[in-house]
Design a protein around this motif. Structure first.
Motif, PDB file in Angstrom:
ATOM      1  N   ASP A   1      43.886  39.027  48.851  1.00  0.00           N
ATOM      2  CA  ASP A   1      44.038  37.880  49.609  1.00  0.00           C
ATOM      3  C   ASP A   1      43.533  37.995  51.202  1.00  0.00           C
ATOM      4  N   PHE A   2      42.427  37.453  51.400  1.00  0.00           N
ATOM      5  CA  PHE A   2      42.084  37.500  52.725  1.00  0.00           C
ATOM      6  C   PHE A   2      41.909  36.278  53.538  1.00  0.00           C
ATOM      7  N   THR A   3      41.711  36.052  54.714  1.00  0.00           N
ATOM      8  CA  THR A   3      41.838  34.880  55.354  1.00  0.00           C
ATOM      9  C   THR A   3      40.289  34.648  55.946  1.00  0.00           C
ATOM     10  N   ALA A   4      39.859  33.101  56.224  1.00  0.00           N
ATOM     11  CA  ALA A   4      38.607  32.943  57.045  1.00  0.00           C
ATOM     12  C   ALA A   4      38.465  33.778  58.046  1.00  0.00           C
ATOM     13  N   LYS A   5      39.474  33.931  58.784  1.00  0.00           N
ATOM     14  CA  LYS A   5      39.250  34.671  59.951  1.00  0.00           C
ATOM     15  C   LYS A   5      38.954  36.053  59.713  1.00  0.00           C
ATOM     16  N   GLN A   6      39.567  36.752  58.919  1.00  0.00           N
ATOM     17  CA  GLN A   6      39.159  38.196  58.336  1.00  0.00           C
ATOM     18  C   GLN A   6      37.824  38.340  58.035  1.00  0.00           C
TER      19      GLN A   6
ATOM     20  N   TYR B   1      32.618  41.615  45.998  1.00  0.00           N
ATOM     21  CA  TYR B   1      33.001  42.832  46.591  1.00  0.00           C
ATOM     22  C   TYR B   1      34.366  43.413  46.655  1.00  0.00           C
ATOM     23  N   TYR B   2      35.091  42.418  47.593  1.00  0.00           N
ATOM     24  CA  TYR B   2      36.539  42.818  47.676  1.00  0.00           C
ATOM     25  C   TYR B   2      37.402  42.393  46.406  1.00  0.00           C
ATOM     26  N   CYS B   3      36.933  41.476  45.617  1.00  0.00           N
ATOM     27  CA  CYS B   3      37.581  40.934  44.296  1.00  0.00           C
ATOM     28  C   CYS B   3      37.436  42.186  43.241  1.00  0.00           C
ATOM     29  N   SER B   4      36.250  42.867  43.397  1.00  0.00           N
ATOM     30  CA  SER B   4      35.944  43.818  42.618  1.00  0.00           C
ATOM     31  C   SER B   4      36.942  45.020  42.813  1.00  0.00           C
ATOM     32  N   LEU B   5      37.069  45.362  44.046  1.00  0.00           N
ATOM     33  CA  LEU B   5      37.894  46.410  44.631  1.00  0.00           C
ATOM     34  C   LEU B   5      39.425  46.307  44.160  1.00  0.00           C
ATOM     35  N   ALA B   6      39.721  44.831  44.239  1.00  0.00           N
ATOM     36  CA  ALA B   6      40.998  44.453  43.923  1.00  0.00           C
ATOM     37  C   ALA B   6      41.327  44.971  42.371  1.00  0.00           C
ATOM     38  N   LYS B   7      40.394  44.224  41.753  1.00  0.00           N
ATOM     39  CA  LYS B   7      40.582  44.198  40.196  1.00  0.00           C
ATOM     40  C   LYS B   7      40.554  45.832  39.776  1.00  0.00           C
ATOM     41  N   LYS B   8      39.872  46.609  40.324  1.00  0.00           N
ATOM     42  CA  LYS B   8      39.944  48.189  39.845  1.00  0.00           C
ATOM     43  C   LYS B   8      41.262  48.664  40.315  1.00  0.00           C
ATOM     44  N   ALA B   9      41.629  48.306  41.327  1.00  0.00           N
ATOM     45  CA  ALA B   9      43.068  48.941  41.895  1.00  0.00           C
ATOM     46  C   ALA B   9      44.418  48.003  41.232  1.00  0.00           C
ATOM     47  N   GLY B  10      44.142  46.974  40.694  1.00  0.00           N
ATOM     48  CA  GLY B  10      44.968  46.327  39.953  1.00  0.00           C
ATOM     49  C   GLY B  10      45.909  45.555  41.023  1.00  0.00           C
ATOM     50  N   ILE B  11      45.314  44.934  42.250  1.00  0.00           N
ATOM     51  CA  ILE B  11      46.124  44.402  43.503  1.00  0.00           C
ATOM     52  C   ILE B  11      45.633  42.969  43.734  1.00  0.00           C
TER      53      ILE B  11
ATOM     54  N   CYS C   1      45.089  33.791  46.855  1.00  0.00           N
ATOM     55  CA  CYS C   1      44.808  34.937  45.877  1.00  0.00           C
ATOM     56  C   CYS C   1      43.253  34.637  45.215  1.00  0.00           C
ATOM     57  N   TYR C   2      42.320  35.574  45.647  1.00  0.00           N
ATOM     58  CA  TYR C   2      40.922  35.189  45.015  1.00  0.00           C
ATOM     59  C   TYR C   2      40.814  36.170  43.887  1.00  0.00           C
ATOM     60  N   LYS C   3      39.884  35.551  42.855  1.00  0.00           N
ATOM     61  CA  LYS C   3      39.397  36.483  41.890  1.00  0.00           C
ATOM     62  C   LYS C   3      37.984  35.751  41.411  1.00  0.00           C
ATOM     63  N   THR C   4      36.943  36.655  41.220  1.00  0.00           N
ATOM     64  CA  THR C   4      35.698  36.264  40.820  1.00  0.00           C
ATOM     65  C   THR C   4      35.714  36.043  39.323  1.00  0.00           C
ATOM     66  N   ASN C   5      34.945  35.203  38.767  1.00  0.00           N
ATOM     67  CA  ASN C   5      34.899  34.833  37.474  1.00  0.00           C
ATOM     68  C   ASN C   5      33.938  35.904  36.686  1.00  0.00           C
ATOM     69  N   ASP C   6      34.315  37.086  36.658  1.00  0.00           N
ATOM     70  CA  ASP C   6      33.322  37.852  35.727  1.00  0.00           C
ATOM     71  C   ASP C   6      34.200  39.071  35.188  1.00  0.00           C
TER      72      ASP C   6
ATOM     73  N   ILE D   1      41.104  30.623  42.577  1.00  0.00           N
ATOM     74  CA  ILE D   1      41.832  30.670  43.741  1.00  0.00           C
ATOM     75  C   ILE D   1      43.406  30.220  43.215  1.00  0.00           C
ATOM     76  N   THR D   2      44.430  31.205  43.338  1.00  0.00           N
ATOM     77  CA  THR D   2      45.687  30.919  43.283  1.00  0.00           C
ATOM     78  C   THR D   2      46.375  30.909  44.560  1.00  0.00           C
ATOM     79  N   PRO D   3      47.055  29.871  44.833  1.00  0.00           N
ATOM     80  CA  PRO D   3      47.826  29.826  46.137  1.00  0.00           C
ATOM     81  C   PRO D   3      49.276  30.581  45.647  1.00  0.00           C
ATOM     82  N   TYR D   4      49.825  31.017  46.825  1.00  0.00           N
ATOM     83  CA  TYR D   4      50.995  31.835  46.579  1.00  0.00           C
ATOM     84  C   TYR D   4      51.799  31.952  48.036  1.00  0.00           C
TER      85      TYR D   4
END
Length: 198
Positions: free
Chosen positions: A142-147, A129-139, A193-198, A180-183
């Motif tokens: 990056d969230f944490t396990a605690k989030q 869900y959140y990777c799809s939102l980020a992709k649409k927004a072009g951002i 930084c997370y991306k789903t592979n679709d 997953i790309t660390p930064y």
């Protein structure tokens, strides 16, 4: 004009991160659903009796009964006992700010089923869900396990749960389902930084 079912089955799941539901049970119901041209989704289950329907599922009659009357599942499905029909809330036509969906493929659901871990299902659905939102927004996403744990209503004090999320990341990367790309952020903290592979 009658719409033909898609060649590959797609699971459209209502997105509610803190819902206390078993996604593995929901996947099994989706498998029994017929294609509805009006909604362009596999969302309709016609049954003759609950015991006969339960016999087609990998869980018991009592589990199915509990699921159908449990308020937690109301956002995911509805039952019409008079017409003996279960409707899955999987129509993206009705998508709005209060009715958001996650799209899963057969391959993704097959992997989640193999793992038989409902927390992993919750995590992957959250990621999608959140990777799809980020992709649409072009951002970046990056969230944490605690989030994530906070979003689903779990305690963030359990190191065991946090370690489990790290294990999930490794498993999903191995399956080619996420990238997953660390930064380092502006404060020098190492983030993913997370991306789903679709």
């Amino acid at each position: 004009e009658r719409a033909d079912p898609p060649a590959m089955k797609i699971y459209y799941l209502h997105f509610k991160p803190n819902a206390d539901v078993n996604y593995l049970h929901l996947f099994s119901l989706y498998d029994l659903a017929d294609y509805n041209p009006a909604t362009k989704a596999y969302d309709t289950i016609n049954y003759t009796s609950i015991p006969k329907l339960a016999a087609l599922l990998p869980y018991s009659n009592s589990t199915l009964n509990r699921l159908l009357i449990n308020d937690e599942y109301k956002d995911f499905l509805s039952i019409d006992k008079d017409n003996r029909t279960i409707t899955l809330n999987s129509s993206v036509i009705k998508e709005s700010n209060n009715n958001c969906f996650v799209r899963l493929t057969d391959k993704e659901v097959s992997y989640l089923r193999k793992e038989q871990d409902n927390l992993l299902c919750k995590y992957y659905i959250y990621l999608k869900y959140y990777c799809s939102l980020a992709k649409k927004a072009g951002i970046k996403q990056d969230f944490t396990a605690k989030q994530f744990l906070t979003a689903i209503g779990y305690s963030t004090k359990s190191q065991k749960q946090i370690d489990k999320i790290s294990t999930y990341n490794n498993k999903l990367k191995e399956q080619g389902l996420i990238i997953i790309t660390p930064y380092r952020d502006e404060l020098g903290h190492l983030r993913n930084c997370y991306k789903t592979n679709d």
